[in-house]
Design a protein around this motif. Structure first.
Motif, PDB file in Angstrom:
ATOM      1  N   GLY A 198     -30.883 -36.702-148.453  1.00 15.25           N
ATOM      2  CA  GLY A 198     -31.281 -35.300-148.501  1.00 15.25           C
ATOM      3  C   GLY A 198     -31.655 -34.877-149.938  1.00 15.25           C
ATOM      4  O   GLY A 198     -31.635 -35.725-150.716  1.00 15.25           O
TER       5      GLY A 198
ATOM      6  N   GLN B 241     -27.767 -29.172-146.527  1.00 13.88           N
ATOM      7  CA  GLN B 241     -28.637 -30.313-145.992  1.00 13.88           C
ATOM      8  C   GLN B 241     -28.318 -31.045-144.888  1.00 13.88           C
ATOM      9  O   GLN B 241     -28.870 -31.784-144.197  1.00 13.88           O
ATOM     10  CB  GLN B 241     -28.816 -31.448-147.032  1.00 13.88           C
ATOM     11  CG  GLN B 241     -29.417 -31.230-148.376  1.00 13.88           C
ATOM     12  CD  GLN B 241     -31.121 -30.807-148.338  1.00 13.88           C
ATOM     13  OE1 GLN B 241     -31.683 -31.708-148.009  1.00 13.88           O
ATOM     14  NE2 GLN B 241     -31.388 -29.644-148.558  1.00 13.88           N
ATOM     15  N   ASN B 242     -27.019 -30.273-144.423  1.00 11.46           N
ATOM     16  CA  ASN B 242     -26.362 -30.884-143.173  1.00 11.46           C
ATOM     17  C   ASN B 242     -26.232 -32.463-142.931  1.00 11.46           C
ATOM     18  O   ASN B 242     -26.402 -33.040-142.229  1.00 11.46           O
ATOM     19  CB  ASN B 242     -27.257 -30.515-141.875  1.00 11.46           C
ATOM     20  CG  ASN B 242     -26.388 -30.603-140.531  1.00 11.46           C
ATOM     21  OD1 ASN B 242     -25.095 -30.586-140.561  1.00 11.46           O
ATOM     22  ND2 ASN B 242     -27.024 -31.001-139.689  1.00 11.46           N
ATOM     23  N   VAL B 243     -25.654 -32.616-144.267  1.00 11.40           N
ATOM     24  CA  VAL B 243     -25.351 -34.164-144.510  1.00 11.40           C
ATOM     25  C   VAL B 243     -23.962 -34.290-144.913  1.00 11.40           C
ATOM     26  O   VAL B 243     -23.313 -33.455-145.478  1.00 11.40           O
ATOM     27  CB  VAL B 243     -26.106 -34.797-145.630  1.00 11.40           C
ATOM     28  CG1 VAL B 243     -25.830 -36.228-146.238  1.00 11.40           C
ATOM     29  CG2 VAL B 243     -27.633 -34.752-145.520  1.00 11.40           C
TER      30      VAL B 243
ATOM     31  N   ASN C  93     -23.452 -32.186-135.690  1.00 14.13           N
ATOM     32  CA  ASN C  93     -24.926 -32.790-135.139  1.00 14.13           C
ATOM     33  C   ASN C  93     -25.568 -32.858-136.443  1.00 14.13           C
ATOM     34  O   ASN C  93     -26.484 -32.164-137.207  1.00 14.13           O
ATOM     35  CB  ASN C  93     -25.541 -31.395-134.498  1.00 14.13           C
ATOM     36  CG  ASN C  93     -24.939 -31.189-133.084  1.00 14.13           C
ATOM     37  OD1 ASN C  93     -24.933 -32.386-132.361  1.00 14.13           O
ATOM     38  ND2 ASN C  93     -24.713 -30.067-132.663  1.00 14.13           N
ATOM     39  N   LEU C  94     -25.171 -33.876-137.397  1.00 17.93           N
ATOM     40  CA  LEU C  94     -25.529 -34.120-138.720  1.00 17.93           C
ATOM     41  C   LEU C  94     -26.795 -34.786-138.771  1.00 17.93           C
ATOM     42  O   LEU C  94     -27.289 -35.350-137.760  1.00 17.93           O
ATOM     43  CB  LEU C  94     -24.455 -35.024-139.102  1.00 17.93           C
ATOM     44  CG  LEU C  94     -23.322 -34.448-139.509  1.00 17.93           C
ATOM     45  CD1 LEU C  94     -22.233 -35.771-139.686  1.00 17.93           C
ATOM     46  CD2 LEU C  94     -22.923 -33.407-140.533  1.00 17.93           C
ATOM     47  N   ASP C  95     -27.753 -34.310-139.726  1.00 22.38           N
ATOM     48  CA  ASP C  95     -28.994 -35.008-139.954  1.00 22.38           C
ATOM     49  C   ASP C  95     -28.991 -36.502-140.600  1.00 22.38           C
ATOM     50  O   ASP C  95     -29.964 -37.005-140.505  1.00 22.38           O
ATOM     51  CB  ASP C  95     -29.878 -33.924-140.847  1.00 22.38           C
ATOM     52  CG  ASP C  95     -30.283 -32.698-140.035  1.00 22.38           C
ATOM     53  OD1 ASP C  95     -30.464 -32.665-138.743  1.00 22.38           O
ATOM     54  OD2 ASP C  95     -30.244 -31.592-140.456  1.00 22.38           O
ATOM     55  N   ALA C  96     -28.079 -36.587-141.344  1.00 23.37           N
ATOM     56  CA  ALA C  96     -27.550 -37.837-142.324  1.00 23.37           C
ATOM     57  C   ALA C  96     -26.292 -38.137-142.412  1.00 23.37           C
ATOM     58  O   ALA C  96     -25.466 -37.099-142.730  1.00 23.37           O
ATOM     59  CB  ALA C  96     -28.644 -37.868-143.193  1.00 23.37           C
TER      60      ALA C  96
ATOM     61  N   LEU D   5     -29.671 -42.185-141.489  1.00 27.50           N
ATOM     62  CA  LEU D   5     -30.839 -40.928-141.318  1.00 27.50           C
ATOM     63  C   LEU D   5     -31.596 -40.727-140.111  1.00 27.50           C
ATOM     64  O   LEU D   5     -32.093 -41.473-139.420  1.00 27.50           O
ATOM     65  CB  LEU D   5     -32.151 -41.549-142.243  1.00 27.50           C
ATOM     66  CG  LEU D   5     -31.765 -42.034-143.952  1.00 27.50           C
ATOM     67  CD1 LEU D   5     -33.069 -42.638-144.468  1.00 27.50           C
ATOM     68  CD2 LEU D   5     -31.381 -40.754-144.542  1.00 27.50           C
ATOM     69  N   GLY D   6     -31.159 -39.576-139.914  1.00 32.92           N
ATOM     70  CA  GLY D   6     -31.774 -38.900-138.369  1.00 32.92           C
ATOM     71  C   GLY D   6     -30.567 -39.019-137.271  1.00 32.92           C
ATOM     72  O   GLY D   6     -29.860 -39.772-137.299  1.00 32.92           O
ATOM     73  N   ARG D   7     -30.649 -37.919-136.553  1.00 35.13           N
ATOM     74  CA  ARG D   7     -29.502 -38.174-135.623  1.00 35.13           C
ATOM     75  C   ARG D   7     -29.525 -39.124-134.717  1.00 35.13           C
ATOM     76  O   ARG D   7     -28.307 -39.475-134.120  1.00 35.13           O
ATOM     77  CB  ARG D   7     -29.682 -36.728-134.896  1.00 35.13           C
ATOM     78  CG  ARG D   7     -29.693 -35.490-135.441  1.00 35.13           C
ATOM     79  CD  ARG D   7     -29.389 -34.252-134.906  1.00 35.13           C
ATOM     80  NE  ARG D   7     -29.427 -33.001-135.712  1.00 35.13           N
ATOM     81  CZ  ARG D   7     -29.154 -31.682-135.318  1.00 35.13           C
ATOM     82  NH1 ARG D   7     -29.112 -31.559-134.011  1.00 35.13           N
ATOM     83  NH2 ARG D   7     -29.130 -30.742-136.311  1.00 35.13           N
TER      84      ARG D   7
END
Length: 316
Positions: free
Chosen positions: A22, A175-177, A211-214, A224-226
């Motif tokens: 991120g 960053q939703n991390v 629902n994290l992005d990383a 990295l990525g859902r």
């Protein structure tokens, strides 16, 4: 032939990766060795997990200096295990943060854990002479707290018991991390010797709801990525459930610990036998699952002596 105790035979150096997950967020990984995380704020840096020794911590510092010259102001320790915390002095951070429960576990079993892990995994403790003593937090919390690195907010939360009773995660909302510590692993065995099997999958569900992005997991590659995040959550849940169910069936019918080990191998070897530190973790996982199946809620303290007695009892 008796196998070498735990990971005493693991002497090879690991390749370090420093992956951006991120904007200003990094995962320090090393082929199944304990990971660290880095959060770069406006004026300073937060590090998640301090490594086992100052020598290993300096590898993280070298990576940080490759991306920023800002000082490290905060160390966040997701739990109390020696391989995660004893390198803290190298960062010279003003704040060291743990959950209140994790601090209580340092009081209760910190020295025993250090002695135990030192014997299990000597490679990680090369340079141990520099360790000044047990690592103590300057700040503790229950439930949730936020730290502001300038405008960047980091939420520290207790999503539930899993790897230990005091686990926390660090979430970066811009960053939703999330940095999960050993609650989540990727192609690495979960160490469950101080864990809570009945709670672990529910804790993973609590993390999944973001629902994290990383994710920066406790061990293994950055996620990295859902799709990759979900795969790691699924495989961690499968590892924990498969281990416990196989062992509990034996324990509840009065079978021996050695019988439980055989049952666990039959279930888990085909699925997880190639995971990093699988053989290292297996006997400790079986012993803890056996206890929990017999309603021992608080994990018994691992000492160097107990480690060896258990290991010898489980060898052919």
């Amino acid at each position: 032939m008796t196998r070498a105790f735990a990971s005493q035979g693991d002497t090879g150096d690991k390749t370090v990766s420093f992956t951006e997950i991120g904007d200003g967020l990094y995962a320090f990984t090393a082929e199944g060795d304990p990971n660290s995380g880095v959060i770069v704020g406006d004026e300073s840096v937060m590090v998640i997990e301090a490594q086992a020794t100052p020598r290993l911590a300096r590898q993280v510092i070298d990576c940080i200096r490759g991306v920023t010259d800002k000082p490290v102001s905060h160390i966040v320790l997701t739990h109390y295990h020696a391989v995660r915390v004893l390198g803290a002095s190298a960062f010279d951070a003003g704040q060291i943060i743990m959950s209140e429960k994790a601090r209580s576990m340092v009081v209760e079993r910190g020295q025993e854990d250090w002695d135990s892990e030192f014997a299990r995994f000597p490679r990680l403790f090369e340079g141990h002479e520099e360790i000044p003593g047990l690592t103590w937090p300057t700040t503790t919390f229950q439930g949730r707290m936020s730290v502001y690195l300038g405008n960047r907010r980091v939420d520290l939360m207790q999503p539930g018991r899993a790897h230990t009773a005091g686990d926390i995660v660090a979430y970066v909302p811009d960053q939703n991390v999330m940095f999960t510590g050993d609650i989540v692993e990727y192609h690495s065995a979960c160490y469950c010797g101080d864990g809570h099997f009945h709670d672990w999958t529910g804790t993973l569900d609590n993390i999944r709801r973001w629902n994290l992005d990383a994710i920066a997991p406790g061990r293994g590659d950055a996620l990295l990525g859902r799709k990759m995040v979900d795969a790691a959550l699924d495989s961690t849940a499968d590892f924990v459930t498969s281990t416990y169910n196989a062992v509990a069936k034996v324990a509840l019918r009065g079978g021996s610990l050695k019988d439980a080990m055989a049952a666990c191998r039959a279930e888990c070897d085909p699925k997880f036998g190639d995971y990093a530190i699988y053989e290292h973790c297996l006997p400790f996982n079986v012993a803890r699952a056996y206890d929990e199946a017999r309603d021992i809620d608080t994990p018994r303290i691992w000492t160097a002596e107990r480690d060896r007695e258990m290991w010898e009892a489980l060898q052919e």
